[in-house]
Design a protein around this motif. Structure first.
Motif, PDB file in Angstrom:
ATOM      1  N   ARG A  23       0.923  -0.962   0.040  1.00  0.00           N
ATOM      2  CA  ARG A  23      -0.112   0.092   0.136  1.00  0.00           C
ATOM      3  C   ARG A  23       0.961   1.131   0.010  1.00  0.00           C
ATOM      4  NH1 ARG A  23      -3.709  -0.244   4.686  1.00  0.00           N
ATOM      5  NH2 ARG A  23      -4.997  -1.605   3.507  1.00  0.00           N
ATOM      6  N   SER A  24       0.522   2.275  -1.028  1.00  0.00           N
ATOM      7  CA  SER A  24       1.321   3.404  -0.897  1.00  0.00           C
ATOM      8  C   SER A  24       1.110   4.206   0.246  1.00  0.00           C
ATOM      9  CB  SER A  24       0.867   4.313  -2.188  1.00  0.00           C
ATOM     10  OG  SER A  24       1.307   3.536  -3.400  1.00  0.00           O
ATOM     11  N   VAL A  25       2.328   4.934   0.837  1.00  0.00           N
ATOM     12  CA  VAL A  25       2.079   5.817   2.076  1.00  0.00           C
ATOM     13  C   VAL A  25       2.697   6.937   2.009  1.00  0.00           C
ATOM     14  CG1 VAL A  25       1.493   3.682   3.681  1.00  0.00           C
ATOM     15  CG2 VAL A  25       3.915   4.531   3.341  1.00  0.00           C
ATOM     16  N   LEU A  26       2.628   7.946   2.554  1.00  0.00           N
ATOM     17  CA  LEU A  26       3.065   9.247   2.613  1.00  0.00           C
ATOM     18  C   LEU A  26       3.160   9.565   4.002  1.00  0.00           C
ATOM     19  CD1 LEU A  26       3.756  12.148   1.029  1.00  0.00           C
ATOM     20  CD2 LEU A  26       1.235  12.516   1.542  1.00  0.00           C
ATOM     21  N   ARG A  27       4.483  10.422   4.339  1.00  0.00           N
ATOM     22  CA  ARG A  27       4.739  10.983   5.411  1.00  0.00           C
ATOM     23  C   ARG A  27       4.251  12.400   5.367  1.00  0.00           C
ATOM     24  NH1 ARG A  27       9.657   9.576   9.349  1.00  0.00           N
ATOM     25  NH2 ARG A  27       8.899   7.867   8.660  1.00  0.00           N
ATOM     26  N   GLY A  28       3.126  12.882   5.586  1.00  0.00           N
ATOM     27  CA  GLY A  28       2.823  14.362   5.396  1.00  0.00           C
ATOM     28  C   GLY A  28       2.612  14.910   6.551  1.00  0.00           C
ATOM     29  N   VAL A  29       2.341  16.307   6.438  1.00  0.00           N
ATOM     30  CA  VAL A  29       2.156  17.092   7.635  1.00  0.00           C
ATOM     31  C   VAL A  29       0.875  17.864   7.272  1.00  0.00           C
ATOM     32  CG1 VAL A  29       4.572  17.483   7.867  1.00  0.00           C
ATOM     33  CG2 VAL A  29       3.486  18.855   6.306  1.00  0.00           C
ATOM     34  N   VAL A  30       0.243  18.438   8.540  1.00  0.00           N
ATOM     35  CA  VAL A  30      -0.934  19.017   8.470  1.00  0.00           C
ATOM     36  C   VAL A  30      -0.800  20.338   7.408  1.00  0.00           C
ATOM     37  CG1 VAL A  30      -2.772  20.475   9.824  1.00  0.00           C
ATOM     38  CG2 VAL A  30      -1.770  18.172  10.787  1.00  0.00           C
ATOM     39  N   GLY A  31      -1.578  20.350   6.745  1.00  0.00           N
ATOM     40  CA  GLY A  31      -1.691  21.660   5.536  1.00  0.00           C
ATOM     41  C   GLY A  31      -1.009  21.304   4.391  1.00  0.00           C
ATOM     42  N   GLN A  32      -0.426  20.105   4.331  1.00  0.00           N
ATOM     43  CA  GLN A  32       0.333  19.626   2.959  1.00  0.00           C
ATOM     44  C   GLN A  32      -0.914  19.367   2.234  1.00  0.00           C
ATOM     45  OE1 GLN A  32       2.992  16.516   3.533  1.00  0.00           O
ATOM     46  NE2 GLN A  32       3.127  16.089   1.172  1.00  0.00           N
ATOM     47  N   ARG A  33      -0.596  19.501   0.907  1.00  0.00           N
ATOM     48  CA  ARG A  33      -1.680  19.232  -0.247  1.00  0.00           C
ATOM     49  C   ARG A  33      -0.878  18.132  -1.076  1.00  0.00           C
ATOM     50  NH1 ARG A  33      -5.676  21.780  -0.941  1.00  0.00           N
ATOM     51  NH2 ARG A  33      -6.506  21.426  -2.834  1.00  0.00           N
ATOM     52  N   VAL A  34      -1.749  16.883  -1.282  1.00  0.00           N
ATOM     53  CA  VAL A  34      -1.350  15.751  -1.855  1.00  0.00           C
ATOM     54  C   VAL A  34      -2.249  15.468  -3.121  1.00  0.00           C
ATOM     55  CG1 VAL A  34      -1.174  13.286  -1.451  1.00  0.00           C
ATOM     56  CG2 VAL A  34      -0.740  14.924   0.218  1.00  0.00           C
ATOM     57  N   ARG A  35      -1.539  15.028  -3.985  1.00  0.00           N
ATOM     58  CA  ARG A  35      -2.544  14.699  -5.363  1.00  0.00           C
ATOM     59  C   ARG A  35      -2.604  13.101  -5.211  1.00  0.00           C
ATOM     60  NH1 ARG A  35      -1.919  17.309 -10.986  1.00  0.00           N
ATOM     61  NH2 ARG A  35      -3.108  18.951  -9.898  1.00  0.00           N
ATOM     62  N   LEU A  36      -3.878  12.656  -5.442  1.00  0.00           N
ATOM     63  CA  LEU A  36      -4.270  11.229  -5.504  1.00  0.00           C
ATOM     64  C   LEU A  36      -4.611  11.102  -7.121  1.00  0.00           C
ATOM     65  CD1 LEU A  36      -6.308  10.946  -2.317  1.00  0.00           C
ATOM     66  CD2 LEU A  36      -3.920  10.438  -2.578  1.00  0.00           C
ATOM     67  N   HIS A  37      -3.976  10.014  -7.633  1.00  0.00           N
ATOM     68  CA  HIS A  37      -4.468   9.566  -9.007  1.00  0.00           C
ATOM     69  C   HIS A  37      -5.328   8.413  -9.014  1.00  0.00           C
ATOM     70  CE1 HIS A  37      -1.005  12.152 -10.148  1.00  0.00           C
ATOM     71  NE2 HIS A  37      -0.520  11.652  -9.072  1.00  0.00           N
ATOM     72  N   TRP A  38      -6.393   8.515 -10.053  1.00  0.00           N
ATOM     73  CA  TRP A  38      -7.269   7.515 -10.052  1.00  0.00           C
ATOM     74  C   TRP A  38      -6.652   6.204 -11.075  1.00  0.00           C
ATOM     75  CZ3 TRP A  38     -11.333   5.460  -7.750  1.00  0.00           C
ATOM     76  CH2 TRP A  38     -12.355   4.464  -8.217  1.00  0.00           C
ATOM     77  N   TRP A  39      -6.784   5.210 -10.468  1.00  0.00           N
ATOM     78  CA  TRP A  39      -6.387   4.015 -11.298  1.00  0.00           C
ATOM     79  C   TRP A  39      -7.591   2.953 -11.551  1.00  0.00           C
ATOM     80  CZ3 TRP A  39      -1.338   1.264 -11.483  1.00  0.00           C
ATOM     81  CH2 TRP A  39      -0.303   2.134 -10.867  1.00  0.00           C
ATOM     82  N   SER A  40      -8.268   3.307 -12.927  1.00  0.00           N
ATOM     83  CA  SER A  40      -9.501   2.785 -13.193  1.00  0.00           C
ATOM     84  C   SER A  40      -9.438   1.260 -13.292  1.00  0.00           C
ATOM     85  CB  SER A  40      -9.847   3.372 -14.668  1.00  0.00           C
ATOM     86  OG  SER A  40      -8.868   3.129 -15.657  1.00  0.00           O
ATOM     87  N   ASP A  41      -8.474   0.547 -13.446  1.00  0.00           N
ATOM     88  CA  ASP A  41      -8.422  -0.840 -13.752  1.00  0.00           C
ATOM     89  C   ASP A  41      -8.489  -1.444 -12.037  1.00  0.00           C
ATOM     90  OD1 ASP A  41      -5.961   0.358 -13.257  1.00  0.00           O
ATOM     91  OD2 ASP A  41      -4.754  -1.382 -13.802  1.00  0.00           O
ATOM     92  N   LEU A  42      -7.644  -0.642 -11.365  1.00  0.00           N
ATOM     93  CA  LEU A  42      -8.196  -1.175  -9.877  1.00  0.00           C
ATOM     94  C   LEU A  42      -9.211  -0.448  -9.096  1.00  0.00           C
ATOM     95  CD1 LEU A  42      -4.341  -0.870  -9.224  1.00  0.00           C
ATOM     96  CD2 LEU A  42      -5.497  -3.008  -9.928  1.00  0.00           C
ATOM     97  N   GLN A  43      -9.780   0.236  -9.601  1.00  0.00           N
ATOM     98  CA  GLN A  43     -11.047   1.145  -8.959  1.00  0.00           C
ATOM     99  C   GLN A  43     -10.578   1.753  -7.569  1.00  0.00           C
ATOM    100  OE1 GLN A  43     -14.362   1.401 -10.620  1.00  0.00           O
ATOM    101  NE2 GLN A  43     -12.724   1.236 -12.048  1.00  0.00           N
ATOM    102  N   PHE A  44      -9.283   2.499  -7.434  1.00  0.00           N
ATOM    103  CA  PHE A  44      -9.093   3.126  -6.431  1.00  0.00           C
ATOM    104  C   PHE A  44      -8.098   4.251  -6.497  1.00  0.00           C
ATOM    105  CE2 PHE A  44      -6.699  -0.969  -5.799  1.00  0.00           C
ATOM    106  CZ  PHE A  44      -5.367  -0.346  -5.754  1.00  0.00           C
ATOM    107  N   PHE A  45      -8.062   5.238  -5.544  1.00  0.00           N
ATOM    108  CA  PHE A  45      -6.810   6.228  -5.807  1.00  0.00           C
ATOM    109  C   PHE A  45      -5.541   5.658  -5.210  1.00  0.00           C
ATOM    110  CE2 PHE A  45     -10.673   8.857  -6.144  1.00  0.00           C
ATOM    111  CZ  PHE A  45     -10.510   9.746  -6.986  1.00  0.00           C
TER     112      PHE A  45
END
Length: 92
Positions: A23-45
């Motif tokens: 599973r992809s993970v991200l070490r993010g911080v509050v206020g950070q903007r994150v871009r999620l990409h739709w994978w149509s074959d898997l039906q999730f971001f």
């Protein structure tokens, strides 16, 4: 969870007939903007773009959780037993 660049991931166990995976993970911080990409074959971001034309992206902002004393946060799946192997994003 492995934070080795360029790939940050969490290994996930096998459940029922579902093989172990990642599973992809991200070490993010509050206020950070994150871009999620739709994978149509898997039906999730996912955090990483698919290797073909991406049909949809979603930009989200990481927001703080409300401060609730002694709160537990769970991720639930609406499938049980061997059916968990067939779970898709909307089942979580």
């Amino acid at each position: 969870i492995h934070f080795d660049q360029p790939y940050c991931y969490q290994s996930t166990p096998a459940v029922g007939g579902k093989p172990a995976g990642f599973r992809s993970v991200l070490r993010g911080v509050v206020g950070q903007r994150v871009r999620l990409h739709w994978w149509s074959d898997l039906q999730f971001f996912r955090l990483e773009p698919p290797n073909r034309v991406c049909e949809h992206v979603l930009d989200v902002e990481i927001k703080p959780l409300p401060q609730v004393p002694m709160a537990s946060i769970w991720q639930w799946c609406d499938l049980t037993g061997d059916e968990v192997a067939l779970a898709v994003e909307q089942n979580w």
